[in-house]
Design an enzyme around this catalytic site. Sequence first.
Site, PDB file in Angstrom:
ATOM      1  N   HIS A 135       0.872  -1.179   0.000  1.00  0.00           N
ATOM      2  CA  HIS A 135       0.000   0.000   0.000  1.00  0.00           C
ATOM      3  C   HIS A 135       0.901   1.217   0.000  1.00  0.00           C
ATOM      4  O   HIS A 135       1.736   1.384   0.891  1.00  0.00           O
ATOM      5  CB  HIS A 135      -0.936   0.015   1.220  1.00  0.00           C
ATOM      6  CG  HIS A 135      -1.909   1.147   1.166  1.00  0.00           C
ATOM      7  ND1 HIS A 135      -3.180   1.032   0.639  1.00  0.00           N
ATOM      8  CD2 HIS A 135      -1.773   2.451   1.526  1.00  0.00           C
ATOM      9  CE1 HIS A 135      -3.789   2.195   0.683  1.00  0.00           C
ATOM     10  NE2 HIS A 135      -2.956   3.084   1.224  1.00  0.00           N
ATOM     11  N   CYS A 136       0.746   2.079  -1.004  1.00  0.00           N
ATOM     12  CA  CYS A 136       1.662   3.212  -1.153  1.00  0.00           C
ATOM     13  C   CYS A 136       0.971   4.520  -0.760  1.00  0.00           C
ATOM     14  O   CYS A 136       0.005   4.911  -1.404  1.00  0.00           O
ATOM     15  CB  CYS A 136       2.145   3.295  -2.600  1.00  0.00           C
ATOM     16  SG  CYS A 136       3.229   4.709  -2.861  1.00  0.00           S
ATOM     17  N   PRO A 137       1.465   5.209   0.310  1.00  0.00           N
ATOM     18  CA  PRO A 137       0.834   6.476   0.683  1.00  0.00           C
ATOM     19  C   PRO A 137       1.008   7.553  -0.393  1.00  0.00           C
ATOM     20  O   PRO A 137       0.196   8.473  -0.475  1.00  0.00           O
ATOM     21  CB  PRO A 137       1.555   6.869   1.982  1.00  0.00           C
ATOM     22  CG  PRO A 137       2.836   6.098   1.973  1.00  0.00           C
ATOM     23  CD  PRO A 137       2.564   4.836   1.203  1.00  0.00           C
TER      24      PRO A 137
END
Length: 281
Positions: A135-137
């Site tokens: 999951h990439c902010p």
Amino acid sequence: MAAAAAARCGRDPCGALCPLLAYLSVGYADYAVLAHVLHGPALRGSPWCPFHAVTFNLIVLLLLACHTRAVFADPGTVPLPGTAIDFSDLRSAAPRKTEQSPEEWTVCSRCEAYRPPRAHHCRVCHRCVRRMDHHCPWINNCVGELNQKYFIQFLFYAGLASAYAAGLVLVAWLGPAGGDGAENRVQTAHCIVLLLESLLFGAFVTVVFYDQVVSIITDEPVPEQLRGRGLKEAKRPRGCRAKLALLQGVFGNGCVLAWLFPCSCGTPAGPAYAPLPACDV
Ligand SMILES: [Zn+2]
Ligand SMILES: [Zn+2]
């Protein structure tokens, strides 16, 4: 997908702050290049200025387009069961041997989705995502089967823009100095900030880009697309052909030039397997 993106922001404040920081950084870099590097004393009046301005803005435009697609694209969310399914019979029954090896499908203990092999549950999205990488902010989204292409393209253009900006700063510094003292000081200050920003972001995205490409071409399990076409484990091609096939699984089977653009042409429309395997429930 916009509603889903907004919901993710609520659950993960970093998911709202990081894209905002990315937009501000890109906006500042564009301003600094146009107003202080290309129009600075060293490069002002050069016949190359319009070329650099158009090329840099083209890269920035592609960077923003890839980022937008990575943010709003469905990463490959596994559908939730429409009704509560009692899997107790499935567990007790003898596993059915079929080509798609349904025994590798699992039920997520958190969202109860019946998910294919290599799907993982994301704690931010609260859903299972096919071939989830992380999951990439920075894109406020999962990087999964359907948006990894856009994420890698975003990294590529961010690295290219950083290298271009750093190169222009060096050219401006090496060129002849001109203008008055105050103008030079302002230009130097912007050049230093732009150079630091380019080096910092450039190094970061290059490392992540390298990591993403290596993780694709060293992929040990056979991609689902290849498995769907009946490619057996023993017959799996090795070497360059295998790496190209793995890259095509992410970037599509079309022309390699199409890999540079955030379009869906040539890319697999979805999983080669059915959303749910045939089971006698
Ligand atoms: Zn799940
Ligand atoms: Zn996620």
